[in-house]
Design a protein around this motif. Sequence first.
Motif, PDB file in Angstrom:
ATOM      1  N   THR A  18       0.824  -1.209   0.000  1.00 57.36           N
ATOM      2  CA  THR A  18       0.000   0.000   0.000  1.00 57.36           C
ATOM      3  C   THR A  18       0.859   1.260   0.000  1.00 57.36           C
ATOM      4  OG1 THR A  18      -1.542  -1.271   1.346  1.00 57.36           O
ATOM      5  CG2 THR A  18      -2.006   1.057   1.122  1.00 57.36           C
ATOM      6  N   ALA A  19       1.995   1.215   0.687  1.00 60.34           N
ATOM      7  CA  ALA A  19       2.843   2.414   0.746  1.00 60.34           C
ATOM      8  C   ALA A  19       4.313   2.008   0.746  1.00 60.34           C
ATOM      9  CB  ALA A  19       2.506   3.234   1.983  1.00 60.34           C
ATOM     10  N   ARG A  22       8.075  -2.666   2.506  1.00 64.18           N
ATOM     11  CA  ARG A  22       8.316  -2.773   3.949  1.00 64.18           C
ATOM     12  C   ARG A  22       8.692  -4.194   4.294  1.00 64.18           C
ATOM     13  NH1 ARG A  22       3.267   0.783   6.364  1.00 64.18           N
ATOM     14  NH2 ARG A  22       3.857   2.624   5.184  1.00 64.18           N
ATOM     15  N   HIS A 114       4.495   3.370  10.963  1.00 62.03           N
ATOM     16  CA  HIS A 114       4.294   3.166  12.403  1.00 62.03           C
ATOM     17  C   HIS A 114       4.837   1.823  12.869  1.00 62.03           C
ATOM     18  CE1 HIS A 114       1.216   1.539   9.907  1.00 62.03           C
ATOM     19  NE2 HIS A 114       1.087   0.580  10.800  1.00 62.03           N
ATOM     20  N   GLN A 134       3.142   9.564  -4.172  1.00 66.93           N
ATOM     21  CA  GLN A 134       3.715   8.212  -4.201  1.00 66.93           C
ATOM     22  C   GLN A 134       3.659   7.653  -5.614  1.00 66.93           C
ATOM     23  OE1 GLN A 134       1.501   5.934  -1.319  1.00 66.93           O
ATOM     24  NE2 GLN A 134       1.934   7.385   0.314  1.00 66.93           N
ATOM     25  N   ASP A 277       2.705   9.495  13.897  1.00 68.94           N
ATOM     26  CA  ASP A 277       3.323   8.166  13.826  1.00 68.94           C
ATOM     27  C   ASP A 277       4.801   8.254  13.460  1.00 68.94           C
ATOM     28  OD1 ASP A 277       2.997   8.977  11.204  1.00 68.94           O
ATOM     29  OD2 ASP A 277       2.760   6.931  10.475  1.00 68.94           O
ATOM     30  N   ARG A 282       0.579  10.222   9.935  1.00 63.97           N
ATOM     31  CA  ARG A 282      -0.711   9.920  10.569  1.00 63.97           C
ATOM     32  C   ARG A 282      -0.999  10.895  11.705  1.00 63.97           C
ATOM     33  NH1 ARG A 282      -1.823   3.491  10.718  1.00 63.97           N
ATOM     34  NH2 ARG A 282      -1.099   3.071   8.609  1.00 63.97           N
ATOM     35  N   TRP A 346      -2.754   6.304  -0.168  1.00 67.39           N
ATOM     36  CA  TRP A 346      -2.746   7.738  -0.435  1.00 67.39           C
ATOM     37  C   TRP A 346      -2.494   8.045  -1.894  1.00 67.39           C
ATOM     38  CZ3 TRP A 346      -4.706  10.519   3.364  1.00 67.39           C
ATOM     39  CH2 TRP A 346      -4.767  11.893   3.170  1.00 67.39           C
ATOM     40  N   GLU A 363      -8.333   9.236   5.301  1.00 68.91           N
ATOM     41  CA  GLU A 363      -8.543   7.789   5.393  1.00 68.91           C
ATOM     42  C   GLU A 363      -8.811   7.401   6.833  1.00 68.91           C
ATOM     43  OE1 GLU A 363      -5.967   5.315   2.489  1.00 68.91           O
ATOM     44  OE2 GLU A 363      -4.638   6.655   3.553  1.00 68.91           O
ATOM     45  N   LYS A 376      -0.290  12.237   3.308  1.00 71.64           N
ATOM     46  CA  LYS A 376      -1.051  12.638   4.477  1.00 71.64           C
ATOM     47  C   LYS A 376      -0.099  13.330   5.451  1.00 71.64           C
ATOM     48  CE  LYS A 376      -1.098   7.971   6.413  1.00 71.64           C
ATOM     49  NZ  LYS A 376      -0.837   6.915   5.418  1.00 71.64           N
ATOM     50  N   ARG A 484     -11.214  -6.320   3.795  1.00 70.68           N
ATOM     51  CA  ARG A 484     -10.122  -6.276   2.819  1.00 70.68           C
ATOM     52  C   ARG A 484      -8.830  -6.758   3.464  1.00 70.68           C
ATOM     53  NH1 ARG A 484      -6.925  -1.811   3.710  1.00 70.68           N
ATOM     54  NH2 ARG A 484      -5.732  -2.062   1.807  1.00 70.68           N
ATOM     55  N   SER A 486      -4.920  -6.143   4.258  1.00 75.30           N
ATOM     56  CA  SER A 486      -3.977  -5.028   4.386  1.00 75.30           C
ATOM     57  C   SER A 486      -2.830  -5.191   3.399  1.00 75.30           C
ATOM     58  CB  SER A 486      -3.418  -5.005   5.814  1.00 75.30           C
ATOM     59  OG  SER A 486      -2.178  -4.358   5.841  1.00 75.30           O
ATOM     60  N   GLY A 487      -2.309  -4.067   2.949  1.00 78.87           N
ATOM     61  CA  GLY A 487      -1.142  -4.110   2.066  1.00 78.87           C
ATOM     62  C   GLY A 487       0.095  -3.584   2.738  1.00 78.87           C
ATOM     63  N   TYR A 498     -14.175  -3.627   8.639  1.00 78.21           N
ATOM     64  CA  TYR A 498     -14.551  -2.252   8.993  1.00 78.21           C
ATOM     65  C   TYR A 498     -16.062  -2.207   9.228  1.00 78.21           C
ATOM     66  CZ  TYR A 498     -10.226  -1.462   6.217  1.00 78.21           C
ATOM     67  OH  TYR A 498      -8.958  -1.516   5.667  1.00 78.21           O
TER      68      TYR A 498
HETATM   69  C1  G16 Z   1      -0.337   3.353   4.585  1.00 82.10           C
HETATM   70  C2  G16 Z   1      -0.909   4.077   3.402  1.00 82.10           C
HETATM   71  C3  G16 Z   1      -2.335   4.474   3.664  1.00 82.10           C
HETATM   72  C4  G16 Z   1      -3.147   3.267   4.098  1.00 82.10           C
HETATM   73  C5  G16 Z   1      -2.482   2.594   5.278  1.00 82.10           C
HETATM   74  C6  G16 Z   1      -3.145   1.284   5.657  1.00 82.10           C
HETATM   75  O1  G16 Z   1      -0.216   4.238   5.644  1.00 82.10           O
HETATM   76  O2  G16 Z   1      -0.154   5.235   3.125  1.00 82.10           O
HETATM   77  O3  G16 Z   1      -2.847   5.040   2.517  1.00 82.10           O
HETATM   78  O4  G16 Z   1      -4.440   3.644   4.441  1.00 82.10           O
HETATM   79  O5  G16 Z   1      -1.155   2.278   4.958  1.00 82.10           O
HETATM   80  O6  G16 Z   1      -3.057   0.420   4.576  1.00 82.10           O
HETATM   81  P1  G16 Z   1      -3.467  -1.098   4.722  1.00 82.10           P
HETATM   82  O7  G16 Z   1      -4.879  -1.087   5.226  1.00 82.10           O
HETATM   83  O8  G16 Z   1      -3.321  -1.643   3.337  1.00 82.10           O
HETATM   84  O9  G16 Z   1      -2.545  -1.734   5.735  1.00 82.10           O
HETATM   85  P2  G16 Z   1       1.187   4.388   6.405  1.00 82.10           P
HETATM   86  O10 G16 Z   1       0.951   5.444   7.431  1.00 82.10           O
HETATM   87  O11 G16 Z   1       1.431   3.017   6.987  1.00 82.10           O
HETATM   88  O12 G16 Z   1       2.154   4.767   5.341  1.00 82.10           O
END
Ligand code: G16
Length: 543
Positions: A18-19, A22, A114, A134, A277, A282, A346, A363, A376, A484, A486-487, A498
Amino acid sequence: MPLREIASKPYPDQKSGTAGLRKKVAVFQQPHYLENFLQSIFDVDTRLRGGALVIGGDGRYHNRTAIQTAIAMAAANGVSRVIVGQGGLLSTPAASHLIRTRRAAGGFILTASHNPAGMDGDFGIKYNVAGGGQATEGLTDRLYEHSKQIQRYRTLEGVYVDLERRGLQTVGSMEVEVVDCVDDYAALMQMLFDFDRIRDWFKRGHSLRFDAMHAVTGPYAQRLFVDLLGAPLSSIQNASPLEDFGGGHPDPNLIYARHLVDLMHSEGAPDLGAASDGDGDRNMILGRGIFISPGDSLAMLCAHLHELPGYRRGLAGVARSMPTCRAVDHVAKALGMTCYETPTGWKFFANLLDAGRITLCGEESFGTSSDHVREKDGVWAVLAWLNVLAATQLSVREIAERHWRRFGRHYYARHDYDELPASTATQVMQTLASTLLELPGKRFGDYTVTDADEFNYRDPVDGSIATNQGLRVTFGEAARLIVRLSGTGTKGATLRLYLERYENNETTLGWKTSEALAPLVNVAEKIARVADITGRRAPSVVT
Ligand code: G16
C-alpha cells in the motif's frame, strides 16, 4: 571515487505494498537487497538522470546506512543533486513538500511508517515521484517486474556524506545539499494557518499535548508548537527521535497511544490531545474526554476548513478511501461539492489533487491532509484542529456535538486480524466474494443489504483501473461492512473488517462506539464468518 558496476541476483519479493516496500531490517540488510530495489528505480524512472532527488527518513535503525547507500548510487546513476534532511531526517509530508518546491524528479522516503523499529524491527522505502506523490500502481508494477530481472547495480565507491553538516558537499559530480528538516515545512504551515490566532489561544490558557512517540515529528512539534506558537515545552512529549522509537509502536490510535487517551480522560486534561506516527503522516485527535475518529475528523475539518487562511477560497472537493466512514459525504453534500471514493492508499488521491478536483482528503487509518502536499500530514492535521479551535472558540467536544446534531453521527471501528496464514485470509475473502451476489435484499436483524460488491475503481482523471480493492456490503445509509486485506503488514496476512453505523436522531448521538456497533458485529460474523473461518475468537486490534 571510482564508479563500480556490481553483479547481483534479483530478489523476488520486492513488490511494494500500500505504501512502498516494507520488510524486516534483516531482509534489507541482505547483500544487494536495498541496492537492487534502488537500481530498479534508477533504471525505470529515467527522469532521475540529470534531475534532483530528495532523500530522508523517519530516523529508524538502518536509516543512516541506507541513506549513504542511496547517495552513492544516485551519484553513479547520474542524479545531479541530492537534497537530504539533516541527520537523515525528513517526515513523509516534509519530504513530499521538498520534492515539490525543489522541483525534484523524485524522492526516497526511508520509513516503515508506524511499524516498530530497531534491529529486530521493520525498515522500508517509499518512492515518491515528481510532484511529491507516491509512485502510481503502474510505476510500482514496472519497478517490481524490473527488480525480478536485475543483474547489476551501479554505485560510487568510498562515499561518505556528513549528514550532520548543513550546506553543500559534493560526491563525484553530484551535489549533496543537507537541509534542516523543518525549515521549509514550517514556512508552508505559516502560509496555511493563522499563527497569531493560535498563539493567542495558547496565551489565553488553552493547552495542547502532542505525543511524537520518539519518532520523526519531535523536531517539527518543537519548532511549530513551542518555538513559533508559544506553547509551553510540556505540550510536547517523547519529542526526541530514537532509532528504536524508544521500543514503542508509534501508531497513533486507541491502543498504541493509550497513555494519551488516558490523559485526555483524566482530571486536568488539556484542550487538545494529538499524536503522530513514525514518519509523521498519521494523526490522532482527542478532546477532553472525547476521541475524534479519523472519519469524523475529516468531516469536521471539511466543515470548517474554509474558515482558515489557506483555504478561504473554499474547497474544490473532497475524497475519502472506500473503507473510511461516510461522514464527510454528508458535509460535501451540504456544501455542494463532490466527494470521491478511492481505494485504500494515499497514492489514489494524487491525480484528484493534481487535477484540482479536491482540496481535502482522508482515510480511516488516521490519515488526513490537503492539497498542500501529496502525502497525508499528521502535524498539519493538528495545526488545522488548533486553528479551528482558536477560530471558533469552541472545545473539541462542542465542535463534535454540533457536527453530529447537524449531520448525524457515524459510529465506526476497524477490527484487525493480524498474522493470519495467507491461505486463511484468502479463504475469508473468497468465501465472502462467492456469496456477494446473493446478499442484496437479505435482512439481518434491523439491517437489510442494499448492495454487495467488490470495490473496483476507475480513476476519474486518467481512467486507470484498480480492481480487487476490498469487499463491501452496504445497508443503505444505515450501515456498511467492509472486508479487505492489508497491504502494509510484514508478517503473515492482516485481514481488516470495517464497521460503520449511521444514526441521526438526537437520542442516538451519545452512545459508546462499542455498544453502538455490537449489533453490527453479529451481522458481520453471519455475513463474513471471520471467526468461523480463522478460528480467532476476537480481533487482534480494534481501533
Ligand atoms: C499506509 C498508506 C495508507 C493506508 C495505510 C493502511 O499508511 O499510506 O494510505 O491507508 O497504509 O493500509 P493497509 O490497510 O493496506 O494496511 P502508512 O501510514 O502506513 O504509510
